[in-house]
Design a protein around this motif. Sequence first.
Motif, short mmCIF file in Angstrom:
data_model
loop_
_atom_site.label_atom_id
_atom_site.label_comp_id
_atom_site.label_asym_id
_atom_site.label_seq_id
_atom_site.Cartn_x
_atom_site.Cartn_y
_atom_site.Cartn_z
N SER A 304 0.85 -1.53 0.40
CA SER A 304 0.17 0.11 -0.01
C SER A 304 0.38 1.37 -0.05
CB SER A 304 -0.53 0.18 1.48
OG SER A 304 -0.43 0.50 2.15
N ARG A 305 2.40 1.07 0.71
CA ARG A 305 3.30 2.49 0.32
C ARG A 305 3.92 2.41 -0.65
NH1 ARG A 305 0.99 1.14 5.12
NH2 ARG A 305 0.61 3.38 5.94
N GLY A 306 3.85 0.91 -1.52
CA GLY A 306 4.53 1.08 -3.06
C GLY A 306 5.71 0.84 -2.49
N VAL A 307 6.49 0.54 -1.45
CA VAL A 307 7.73 -0.35 -1.63
C VAL A 307 7.71 -1.89 -1.46
CG1 VAL A 307 9.33 -1.55 0.63
CG2 VAL A 307 7.53 1.01 1.24
N PRO A 308 8.43 -2.23 -2.10
CA PRO A 308 8.94 -3.41 -2.86
C PRO A 308 9.12 -4.61 -2.03
CG PRO A 308 10.44 -2.35 -3.88
CD PRO A 308 9.72 -1.65 -2.86
N VAL A 309 8.67 -5.85 -1.80
CA VAL A 309 9.07 -6.42 -1.69
C VAL A 309 10.01 -8.07 -1.78
CG1 VAL A 309 6.69 -6.29 -0.48
CG2 VAL A 309 6.62 -8.17 -2.08
N VAL A 310 10.45 -8.05 -0.56
CA VAL A 310 11.48 -9.29 -1.13
C VAL A 310 10.50 -10.40 0.20
CG1 VAL A 310 13.49 -10.54 -0.63
CG2 VAL A 310 12.94 -7.92 -1.17
N THR A 311 10.22 -11.99 -1.19
CA THR A 311 10.12 -12.17 0.37
C THR A 311 9.73 -14.33 0.16
OG1 THR A 311 7.71 -13.39 2.09
CG2 THR A 311 7.14 -12.25 0.14
N THR A 312 8.68 -15.11 0.32
CA THR A 312 9.06 -16.33 0.28
C THR A 312 8.12 -16.88 -0.07
OG1 THR A 312 9.13 -16.88 2.79
CG2 THR A 312 11.08 -16.97 1.96
N GLY A 322 2.09 -12.61 -6.53
CA GLY A 322 1.57 -12.67 -8.21
C GLY A 322 3.22 -13.26 -8.93
N PRO A 323 2.96 -13.49 -10.27
CA PRO A 323 4.05 -13.83 -10.66
C PRO A 323 5.28 -12.74 -10.98
CG PRO A 323 2.28 -13.59 -12.18
CD PRO A 323 1.87 -13.42 -11.09
N PHE A 324 4.61 -10.91 -10.86
CA PHE A 324 5.67 -10.14 -11.76
C PHE A 324 5.67 -9.16 -9.82
CE2 PHE A 324 4.92 -11.80 -14.83
CZ PHE A 324 6.06 -12.65 -15.83
N GLY A 325 4.37 -9.25 -8.68
CA GLY A 325 4.63 -8.15 -7.82
C GLY A 325 5.56 -8.08 -6.04
N GLY A 326 6.57 -8.77 -7.14
CA GLY A 326 7.68 -8.49 -5.80
C GLY A 326 9.02 -9.09 -6.05
N TRP A 327 10.04 -9.96 -5.37
CA TRP A 327 10.68 -11.34 -4.97
C TRP A 327 10.26 -12.11 -3.97
CZ3 TRP A 327 12.68 -6.05 -6.52
CH2 TRP A 327 12.59 -6.33 -7.17
N GLN A 328 10.42 -13.40 -5.00
CA GLN A 328 9.75 -14.70 -3.46
C GLN A 328 11.00 -15.69 -3.95
OE1 GLN A 328 5.63 -15.21 -4.53
NE2 GLN A 328 6.11 -13.94 -6.08
N VAL A 329 11.47 -16.33 -2.60
CA VAL A 329 12.10 -16.99 -2.77
C VAL A 329 12.22 -18.22 -1.68
CG1 VAL A 329 14.74 -15.37 -3.49
CG2 VAL A 329 13.94 -15.57 -1.05
N PRO A 330 12.78 -19.50 -1.69
CA PRO A 330 12.94 -20.26 -0.89
C PRO A 330 13.02 -19.80 0.75
CG PRO A 330 13.82 -21.21 -3.29
CD PRO A 330 13.96 -19.91 -3.14
N ASP A 333 16.48 -20.17 2.84
CA ASP A 333 17.70 -19.47 2.26
C ASP A 333 18.11 -18.28 2.38
OD1 ASP A 333 19.70 -19.41 -0.01
OD2 ASP A 333 18.02 -20.89 -1.23
N PRO A 334 19.22 -17.71 2.81
CA PRO A 334 20.01 -16.66 3.49
C PRO A 334 20.74 -15.94 1.35
CG PRO A 334 21.17 -18.03 4.47
CD PRO A 334 20.09 -18.75 4.14
N ASP A 335 21.31 -16.96 1.59
CA ASP A 335 21.63 -16.51 0.44
C ASP A 335 20.57 -16.08 -1.41
OD1 ASP A 335 24.55 -17.02 1.05
OD2 ASP A 335 24.15 -20.04 0.82
N ALA A 336 19.92 -16.80 -1.12
CA ALA A 336 19.13 -16.51 -2.40
C ALA A 336 18.40 -15.20 -1.82
CB ALA A 336 17.57 -17.33 -2.53
N LEU A 337 17.76 -14.85 -0.26
CA LEU A 337 17.28 -13.27 0.09
C LEU A 337 18.38 -12.63 -0.03
CD1 LEU A 337 14.33 -12.14 1.19
CD2 LEU A 337 16.12 -12.88 3.65
N ALA A 338 19.36 -12.60 0.19
CA ALA A 338 19.98 -11.75 0.05
C ALA A 338 20.74 -11.16 -1.27
CB ALA A 338 22.14 -11.83 0.09
#
Length: 389
Positions: A304-312, A322-330, A333-338
């Motif tokens: 709601s505030r236009g902040v990009p999300v990085v989640t799992t 959705g497929p293109f609304g942010g970054w999703q990792v397993p 997995d800290p390496d994938a998150l980083a």
Amino acid sequence: MSPPGHPLRVAYVLLREPSYSETFITSEIDAVRSAGADVEVFVASDGDRLAELRQVVRTALGHPLRTLADVRALGMSYLPRAVLAAAHAARLAGPIAAFGPDVVHTHFVNLPTAIATLVGRRSGIPVTAMAHAADFLLDRNGGALDRRLRLLSHLFVISKAAAGQLTERGVSLSAIPHGVVRAAFDGEMVEPQPRPPDGVTRLVTVARLVEKKGVDTALDAVARLIQIGVSVRYDVYGDGPLRATLEERTRALRLTDVVTFHGSVSHRAATAGLVGADAAVLPCRRAADGDLDGIPVFLMEAASRGVPVVTTMVSGIPELIGPFGGWQVPPDDPDALADAVHQLIHSPGEGQRRAHRLAARLRDEFSPALQARRLLAEWSRLARGGAWT
């Protein structure tokens, strides 16, 4: 029951007043009222355990046959919760009948649903319930859960993932009418506030400090980012049983100058913490006890505030992102998150595009008005169909 042509009457049965983390309930109630329904809220408990015990004793001794019938309906394996549900139902049945609802509705498929279904059995009114996540994922009695849900006229789930999780828990969804209604978000959509570049990447998490939130994974990812030369500041808002453990991990990773634990703060302070953030980070996972997030409100707040999300990619989160609304990792997995945060840092335009898509999805799919229309469509059908069976 409301006469033909009059507003639908809906009785909400809640175990207690909605908490800070359950604002979706009040958002839904407000939206249902705005859509034209006549809504009354009935709260089963004020938290007074002694008063609850007295009610249980009065119900069991005063109406033993009815109490036994209630327990049998919920299943003998559900004792003693069935007796407690019977006591709450006995107290609420009269006021709810006086209101004259077309349908009884509740949130969470544990004790609140047990109470609501017993009220429905007494009054012949259709009963519906909303399943979220922990309310059934932490229920070890799959047989009683299935039996309880079969007493409903209709089951709502907040995501397709939740439906799958219920099936995994042994619920026969093929025998239970059900459909998806989202946990509504009615927060203000705020234009993102750009901040002057200072070379520091600001990451924010707002969460209860419990295993399923994965804050330890985020700390490890921050350590990896620093190792490759990224300047990071990580603000964590929230408290919980793992706070001391996470603070110790922060010291062990030598992140005390980078990570700040703000503790329990107001909703206003927590959302203010998102202002100027480069990313909202929430690496959710399934906890050892089976607990799992549904669709975290924090991710909606960030959207709601236009902040990009990085989640799992767990539970219902992909249905929000959705497929293109942010970054999703397993998960875990800290390496994938980083790496995802690193991509965001080096592609700010892509971060803005994904944040824009997520904000649009939040408006389109998670609006309270849409959820109210979905609920009212089913409730109207049930009301036209006659008595609960």
